[in-house]
Structure formats: C-alpha cells, structure tokens
Write an enzyme that holds these catalytic residues in place. Structure first.
Site, short mmCIF file in Angstrom:
data_model
loop_
_atom_site.label_atom_id
_atom_site.label_comp_id
_atom_site.label_asym_id
_atom_site.label_seq_id
_atom_site.Cartn_x
_atom_site.Cartn_y
_atom_site.Cartn_z
N ASP A 122 -7.01 34.11 -50.47
CA ASP A 122 -7.03 34.57 -51.99
C ASP A 122 -5.62 35.71 -51.61
O ASP A 122 -6.11 36.58 -51.00
CB ASP A 122 -8.59 34.36 -52.91
CG ASP A 122 -7.98 35.26 -54.32
OD1 ASP A 122 -7.48 34.19 -55.09
OD2 ASP A 122 -8.68 35.40 -54.95
N ASP A 173 -5.14 37.61 -55.30
CA ASP A 173 -6.01 38.80 -57.04
C ASP A 173 -7.74 39.27 -56.57
O ASP A 173 -8.61 37.98 -56.51
CB ASP A 173 -6.04 37.60 -58.19
CG ASP A 173 -4.53 37.93 -58.08
OD1 ASP A 173 -3.60 38.46 -58.50
OD2 ASP A 173 -3.95 36.21 -58.26
#
Length: 217
Positions: A4, A6
């Site tokens: 991922d 963020d």
C-alpha cells in the site's frame, strides 16, 4: 510483495483527513466521528460520493474528487511526508522479490509520491483503486496487481496499514503484514486477518518476510 502507499510509505493519512475535513466544512457538510475510518481504502469515486451524498457537501462527486485531489497535489508539491525508513525497507525487499503497489490514491498522486521519494523505479506494477471496479475492502486492486505481476495472490505478501486495506488484501488471498498508524488503529477483526503486525515499517526486513512465507525454513 505488494505495498500500500498511504500510511505505509508516506504518512499521508493525516493530510487526507485534514484536507477532506476542511473541504467538508467549507462546503456545507458535517464530518462524522467515523468518517476517516470509513474513508480509508475507498477509491476516488467512492469517497467523493460519500462526501457529497452522506456528509452533505454541496458539490457533485465529480467536483469533490477534482477539488480535493487538486489540493492534495498542491500539498505534495510542497512536501511528501515519507515515513522514516520506508524507502530503505522497500528497496531491501525489492532486491529479493518483484514489487507491486496497490493504492487507494489517484494515479496522479501515486506518481507524485513515488517520484518525490525516489521509488518510481522499484515497482514493476502500480495500480490505483480508481482503475478497478471497487475500492478496498474489496479485493479487486490486489487481485489485479498480483495478476499483472504474474503471481497467484497466495504467493504474495501485502503490506497494509488500515483495516479496510488489510481486509482487501486478505480477501484477495495474500498474506498480510499490518503496520497500523498510531492515530488509526486496526479494528479487531482486521487485526485477526493479519499474519503479522509490526509497530513500524522500519522493523520489517527481508528475513522477517522469509520467515512468514516459509515458517518451517
């Protein structure tokens, strides 16, 4: 390895919250106590519709998406908040496994963040949830990234920070390493889905990942 963005590589969740909170207040809406938790992992179209329809913002979802992302892009031009040690960890893991990125950020912000952190060349595949049918917690983005890497999801390890991200990666069939943000702890059900929980991305090593995928050596 599928990362991922963020909350794992860049500490952008507080920035997203600040920008969207202010936007909601400036456009006649009402932020709710669970809004940030619900928003984490949504695709651009999903969170724009949520701000417009459920939080009462007096703008269309298309206007919401454009205006909020424009403000995030402006913030990124000033500063991309790289998490301490994240670039080192990403490069260490990239020396051992093919790398993919499965992010809820719009593609233009993914590009800006990777360029600013010097990680553009590390990922063989990058994909935004705006490029698949459903955002997290649906598994779509992880399934697509695994397919483009030429790997079965069960052979992939995902690195996530949010409850919806963990749910998404787990639903796709990957093994999940969770690195929860101190301000946004995992829900109990999401924490149970993670094969490993580490307090910071800097503590993740190639050796740790090898132990996770081959626990018996």
């Amino acid at each position: 390895m599928i990362f991922d963005l963020d909350g794992v590589i860049v500490d952008s969740e507080p920035v997203w919250e600040e920008v969207r909170r202010r936007y909601v207040a400036e456009h006649g809406g009402a932020w709710q106590p669970d809004s940030q938790r619900r928003l984490m992992g949504m695709s651009t179209g999903e969170w724009a519709s949520y701000l417009s329809a459920e939080l009462g913002v007096d703008r269309s979802p298309e206007q919401v998406a454009t205006e909020v992302v424009d403000e995030m892009a402006r913030r990124y031009l000033e500063h991309v908040p790289l998490i301490d040690g994240a670039d080192r960890v990403v490069r260490e893991l990239a020396a051992n496994w093919p790398m993919g990125l499965a992010s809820s950020s719009p593609a233009r912000l993914i590009e800006a963040a990777l360029r600013a952190t010097g990680l553009t060349d590390v990922f063989a595949v990058t994909l935004s949830t705006e490029q698949v049918a459903r955002g997290k917690p649906s598994p779509d983005v992880y399934l697509q990234v695994a397919e483009r890497l030429g790997m079965a999801p069960e052979r992939c390890v995902a690195i996530e920070d949010s409850s919806n991200g963990v749910r998404s990666a787990s639903a796709a069939g990957t093994r999940v390493v969770a690195v929860p943000h101190a301000s946004y702890p995992l829900d109990p059900d999401a924490e149970r889905l993670a094969a490993l929980v580490v307090p910071s991305i800097g503590e993740l090593t190639a050796g740790t990942v090898r132990e996770l995928v081959t626990p018996n050596g």
